[in-house]
Design a protein around this motif. Structure first.
Motif, PDB file in Angstrom:
ATOM      1  N   THR A 122       0.574  -1.270   0.130  1.00  0.00           N
ATOM      2  CA  THR A 122      -0.092   0.032  -0.008  1.00  0.00           C
ATOM      3  C   THR A 122       0.987   1.384  -0.110  1.00  0.00           C
ATOM      4  O   THR A 122       0.231   2.095  -0.324  1.00  0.00           O
ATOM      5  CB  THR A 122      -0.990   0.089   1.079  1.00  0.00           C
ATOM      6  OG1 THR A 122      -0.102   0.208   2.297  1.00  0.00           O
ATOM      7  CG2 THR A 122      -1.817  -1.319   1.203  1.00  0.00           C
ATOM      8  N   GLY A 123       2.106   1.310   0.385  1.00  0.00           N
ATOM      9  CA  GLY A 123       3.135   2.398   0.451  1.00  0.00           C
ATOM     10  C   GLY A 123       2.867   3.291   1.774  1.00  0.00           C
ATOM     11  O   GLY A 123       3.547   4.161   2.029  1.00  0.00           O
ATOM     12  N   GLY A 124       1.933   2.893   2.640  1.00  0.00           N
ATOM     13  CA  GLY A 124       1.793   3.269   3.806  1.00  0.00           C
ATOM     14  C   GLY A 124       2.496   2.691   4.994  1.00  0.00           C
ATOM     15  O   GLY A 124       3.220   1.763   4.839  1.00  0.00           O
ATOM     16  N   HIS A 125       2.200   3.213   6.202  1.00  0.00           N
ATOM     17  CA  HIS A 125       2.645   2.491   7.468  1.00  0.00           C
ATOM     18  C   HIS A 125       1.882   1.743   8.122  1.00  0.00           C
ATOM     19  O   HIS A 125       0.583   1.914   8.137  1.00  0.00           O
ATOM     20  CB  HIS A 125       3.069   3.632   8.610  1.00  0.00           C
ATOM     21  CG  HIS A 125       4.078   4.334   8.602  1.00  0.00           C
ATOM     22  ND1 HIS A 125       4.421   5.482   7.495  1.00  0.00           N
ATOM     23  CD2 HIS A 125       5.624   4.243   8.914  1.00  0.00           C
ATOM     24  CE1 HIS A 125       5.682   5.813   7.480  1.00  0.00           C
ATOM     25  NE2 HIS A 125       6.397   5.155   8.287  1.00  0.00           N
ATOM     26  N   MET A 126       2.276   0.377   8.548  1.00  0.00           N
ATOM     27  CA  MET A 126       1.455  -0.358   9.047  1.00  0.00           C
ATOM     28  C   MET A 126       2.211  -1.076  10.589  1.00  0.00           C
ATOM     29  O   MET A 126       3.390  -1.166  10.264  1.00  0.00           O
ATOM     30  CB  MET A 126       1.063  -1.765   8.048  1.00  0.00           C
ATOM     31  CG  MET A 126      -0.069  -1.157   7.198  1.00  0.00           C
ATOM     32  SD  MET A 126      -0.825  -2.572   6.185  1.00  0.00           S
ATOM     33  CE  MET A 126      -1.641  -3.815   7.676  1.00  0.00           C
TER      34      MET A 126
END
Length: 443
Positions: free
Chosen positions: A288-292
């Protein structure tokens, strides 16, 4: 340079070991609340089940090894406060009760995570246990000796592995989870159906889609009560997930809503002199390219190593993660990477999926097991975004291959024609990975 490290399990041990080697002139101090370092919590079920007979094998380092590198090791020291402006640390010696003060030029937060304990009535009764560290593992083993009816709450990796261990030890086991299927964060329903059937065939009681309302008992737990009834039990293991241990830096660095510390590609927090790694922080999630928040040992050791490499100056970027993981239960091997159909729906990411069922090698061989592989990809770019596999043959390394495919941006069409070797002992002339790509090309 004076470096302080708080916590020494996966990320902390990796950070300290690498920093001691990279910066021999640095003054490094590590604070650890427990009396041990580097415990492999992912091996708890193997230890409980007797597969690992010598628990020393679950530690890949020791206080003595770390101290031999010139590091000041402060075991059983609980850090109570961090003043990020003054760059000072306040810690309590859990043996003597004395308070110790220290300062730092650079701080590495590797405080890890802690099991979630929901505010359920009766949760403080005796014989309701957590499964995270070495002490808790030993307590589980000790309490399970005299327990015939055991209940595991939480059907994630640790929960299902403990269920298998207890069932194989001859216990009556009940698995409870508020979600309607097991392992829902890692595998889609067609995969978890197979695993659930394996449990049912062995007499495990699955109470899925049921929320625990309370625990009953006078001093010791005697029953678990859900919305669907009462389960008599002698022992309860809580495995409902983990939360990041980050209260020391609350309102001092940027975090996700769940408290996971945000770090950049060099493991730096929003405070330039504070680095973070492991289960206490969020990771860059490539699908997703985000932080998780993905608390995995693999992520932790990589991040700890990167924090060490970058603490003086930014040199080595974090390439991110796909959340790749694997599991072995009974005669089933399974693994996943990236987005599943379930997780994609939860994130409102539109994907397409291709599923193939193939024998892992030619049927003229003495054994030839079915492999179910599901590959997810983006409909427009056709880039691979996730994959899952299950088989009675150990083909889980295929998921590592697909993890690389996600990380490098390979398309499902390209997968159909990747060069894989063929040898009847191992696979088919068309590898099942190729067949997934070919099937997608023809759709």
């Amino acid at each position: 340079m004076k470096i302080a490290v708080i916590g020494s399990t996966h990320a902390g041990t990796a950070a300290v070991t690498n920093m001691a080697q990279l910066y021999p002139d640095a003054d490094i101090t590590v604070y650890e609340r427990n009396d041990n370092v580097s415990f492999l919590s992912c091996g708890i079920a193997l230890y409980v089940g007797g597969v690992v007979e010598d628990p020393k094998g679950l530690f890949y380092s020791s206080p003595e090894k770390i101290a031999a590198l010139g590091v000041n090791v402060k075991l059983q020291h609980d850090v109570k406060n961090i003043d990020t402006e003054a760059k000072t640390i306040e810690a309590v010696n859990l043996i003597t009760g004395e308070t110790a003060y220290d300062r730092y030029d650079k701080l590495v937060m590797t405080t890890g995570s802690w099991p979630i304990t929901p505010p359920i009535e009766g949760i403080n009764l005796e014989n309701i246990l957590l499964a995270k560290n070495y002490t808790q593992a030993n307590t589980i083993i000790d309490k399970a000796k005299n327990a015939q009816n055991i209940t595991v709450v939480g059907a994630g990796y640790i929960g299902v592995e403990l269920v298998e261990a207890f069932q194989q030890a001859g216990k009556n086991v009940t698995l409870i989870d508020g979600v309607d299927r097991i392992l829902n964060k890692y595998l889609d329903k067609e995969f978890t159906d197979i695993v659930e059937e394996a449990f049912k065939e062995r007499g495990v009681a699955l109470r899925l889609g049921e929320k625990v309302e309370k625990f009953e008992g006078k001093d010791r737990v005697e029953a678990v009560v859900t919305g669907n009834g009462r389960v008599e039990t002698d022992l309860v293991i809580m495995c409902v997930g983990f939360r990041p241990n980050t209260s020391l830096l609350k309102d001092k660095v940027e975090m996700l809503d769940n408290g996971a510390i945000k770090v950049d590609e060099y493991m730096r927090t929003s405070d330039p002199d504070i680095f973070a790694a492991g289960d206490c922080c969020a990771v860059k999630y490539n699908p997703t390219g985000g932080h998780m928040y993905i608390p995995l040992a693999t992520n932790a050791v990589r991040m700890g190593t990167l924090a060490a490499r970058n603490i003086v100056e930014p040199t080595t970027k974090n390439v991110g993660t796909q959340g790749t993981s694997g599991l072995h239960l009974y005669d089933l091997f399974m693994a996943s990477t990236g987005l599943t159909e379930t997780s994609a729906a939860g994130m409102k990411v539109a994907i397409e999926n291709i599923t193939v069922n193939e024998h892992h090698r030619p049927e003229f061989m003495p054994t030839s097991e079915n492999v179910m592989l599901k590959v997810s990809y983006l409909p427009d770019s056709r880039k691979i975004i996730g994959a899952q596999v299950i088989s009675k043959a150990d083909v889980t390394q295929a998921i590592n291959t697909l993890s690389v495919c996600i990380q490098t941006g390979m398309t499902i069409d390209e997968l159909g024609f990747v060069d894989f070797f063929f040898q009847p002992h191992f696979n088919q002339p068309w590898n099942f990975l190729n067949k997934a790509g070919l099937a997608a090309v023809t759709t």
